[in-house]
Scaffold this motif. Structure first.
Motif, short mmCIF file in Angstrom:
data_model
loop_
_atom_site.label_atom_id
_atom_site.label_comp_id
_atom_site.label_asym_id
_atom_site.label_seq_id
_atom_site.Cartn_x
_atom_site.Cartn_y
_atom_site.Cartn_z
N ARG A 1 -3.08 2.28 -6.31
CA ARG A 1 -4.22 2.07 -7.20
C ARG A 1 -4.13 3.08 -8.35
N TRP B 1 -13.66 1.63 -5.19
CA TRP B 1 -12.95 2.43 -4.20
C TRP B 1 -13.80 3.63 -3.82
N THR C 1 -8.55 -3.75 0.94
CA THR C 1 -7.87 -2.48 1.19
C THR C 1 -6.56 -2.46 0.43
N ASN D 1 -7.08 2.98 0.80
CA ASN D 1 -8.52 3.06 0.64
C ASN D 1 -9.11 1.67 0.84
N THR D 2 -10.29 1.61 1.39
CA THR D 2 -11.02 0.35 1.56
C THR D 2 -12.22 0.35 0.63
N ALA D 3 -12.33 -0.68 -0.17
CA ALA D 3 -13.35 -0.72 -1.21
C ALA D 3 -14.74 -0.92 -0.63
N ALA E 1 -12.66 -1.13 -8.08
CA ALA E 1 -11.62 -1.92 -7.42
C ALA E 1 -11.52 -3.32 -8.02
N ALA F 1 -5.51 -2.79 -7.95
CA ALA F 1 -4.74 -2.71 -6.71
C ALA F 1 -3.42 -3.42 -6.92
#
Length: 357
Positions: free
Chosen positions: A284, A299, A280, A261-263, A305, A321
């Motif tokens: 998590r 996220w 990313t 996942n990319t925040a 995140a 993360a």
């Protein structure tokens, strides 16, 4: 002169050294290869010579030991040199000139020794002239940062994250501590401006680790903690005062979010996010914020995140993360984020960058 909390010995060789900046340990213009210091109880005096003006140096005292049953540690001391800065505000200006003029003819004492700029025991027009000649000189607010990565991860240290941190401006050292096989002492943590702690396996002592992180933060140290410190499915869950005393930003959880996942950076103008455009990660947790915590990145599947929380006048950052190397499944400017925490909380304005290195 450095004052410790208790009596110490210094056993390193050399005993001390200038590790960054121009100058050396010694006297009368002669450098001492042994870096000899004098120790009187809790006070260590390091003689310096050939120190250039208008600079921040780092002096390291090697092998400081406060108790026979604790390992000796190296202690780094940053210090600035700026001739004419009689009020100690890192810049020489008309205020310094006026202060020096006001002390001309006065006896030198504890309250005005800075105005004796040439250190000859008297305050005269010569001192005023020296200060005037230095007007406009200033020290950068850039910090010299020493970073410790305390990892409970039997697969090995987080080399990718280490290298990201080490590449940042102002970072002069990045060291590891294996928190699976031991717990650092407060004296060991106090060698560093920033401590980043995370777990992938069990802590050697989760309670002791949380206690020492809280003690370090209480003393002004900068702490960041990341996954799996809030995962309550096993011994990697952090405990002790750092958790029970309200230092962290997240509630513990058993929920895992093991998909890449990319925040979404929700506060891009916050100092933590200076130069950070991508965060990313795959490993998590489904954490939630505790009361009083603020998220600066979330996220896209829900959990925070990156968040921070103040506690008794000090602030720490929590990262949701896994940033270790076993396996390495993250990308983006995580190292910059961790260093930004130190720059922000230590007011290192000279280091803040808005572009990726």
């Amino acid at each position: 002169m450095v004052t410790f909390s208790g009596n110490v010995t210094v056993t390193g060789m050399p005993q001390s050294q200038v590790v960054t900046g121009t100058g050396c340990v010694g006297s009368g213009g002669t450098c001492d290869p042994n870096g000899t210091v004098s120790v009187s109880g809790s006070i260590v005096t390091v003689p310096l010579t050939n120190i250039a003006d208008v600079q921040v140096i780092n002096v390291q005292i090697n092998g400081v030991n406060g108790a026979s049953n604790e390992p000796a540690v190296n202690v780094n001391i940053p210090m600035g040199f700026l001739t004419g800065d009689v009020n100690g505000n890192r810049v020489v200006n008309s205020t310094d000139v006026a202060l020096t003029k006001s002390q001309v003819g006065h006896a030198v004492g504890a309250g005005n020794f800075r105005e004796d700029v040439n250190a000859n025991g008297t305050i005269t027009a010569t001192d005023v002239t020296i200060v005037k000649s230095d007007v406009g000189h200033a020290l950068s607010n850039a910090c010299q940062l020493h970073v410790l990565i305390a990892y409970a991860d039997i697969g090995g240290p987080p080399t990718t994250l280490h290298d990201q941190i080490a590449a940042e401006t102002g970072v002069v050292a990045v060291d590891y501590f294996d928190a699976f096989n031991g717990t650092p002492t407060l004296a060991q943590l106090q060698q560093y401006q920033i401590v980043f702690a995370f777990s992938n396996n069990g802590w050697n002592n989760a309670t002791a680790m949380g206690d020492v992180l809280a003690d370090y933060e209480d003393g002004g140290g900068i702490v960041a903690v990341s996954t799996f410190a809030w995962d309550n499915r096993g011994p990697w869950l952090l405990a002790g005062r750092w958790i029970t005393g309200g230092y962290g930003s997240y509630n513990s959880t058993s929920q895992t979010n093991f998909t890449s996942n990319t925040a979404n950076i929700t506060m891009p103008s916050h100092p933590l996010m200076a130069g950070v455009t991508n965060l990313t990660a795959l490993y998590r947790n489904g954490v939630t914020l505790v009361s009083g915590a603020t998220s600066v990145a979330d996220w896209t599947d829900g959990p925070p995140a990156v968040a921070f929380k103040a506690n008794s006048g000090h602030t720490a950052v929590s990262i949701n993360a896994y940033l270790g190397s076993n396996p390495m499944n993250f990308s983006g400017q995580w190292g910059k984020l961790i260093v930004n925490e130190g720059r922000w909380l230590l007011n290192c304005s000279g280091d803040m960058s808005t572009s990726d290195k």
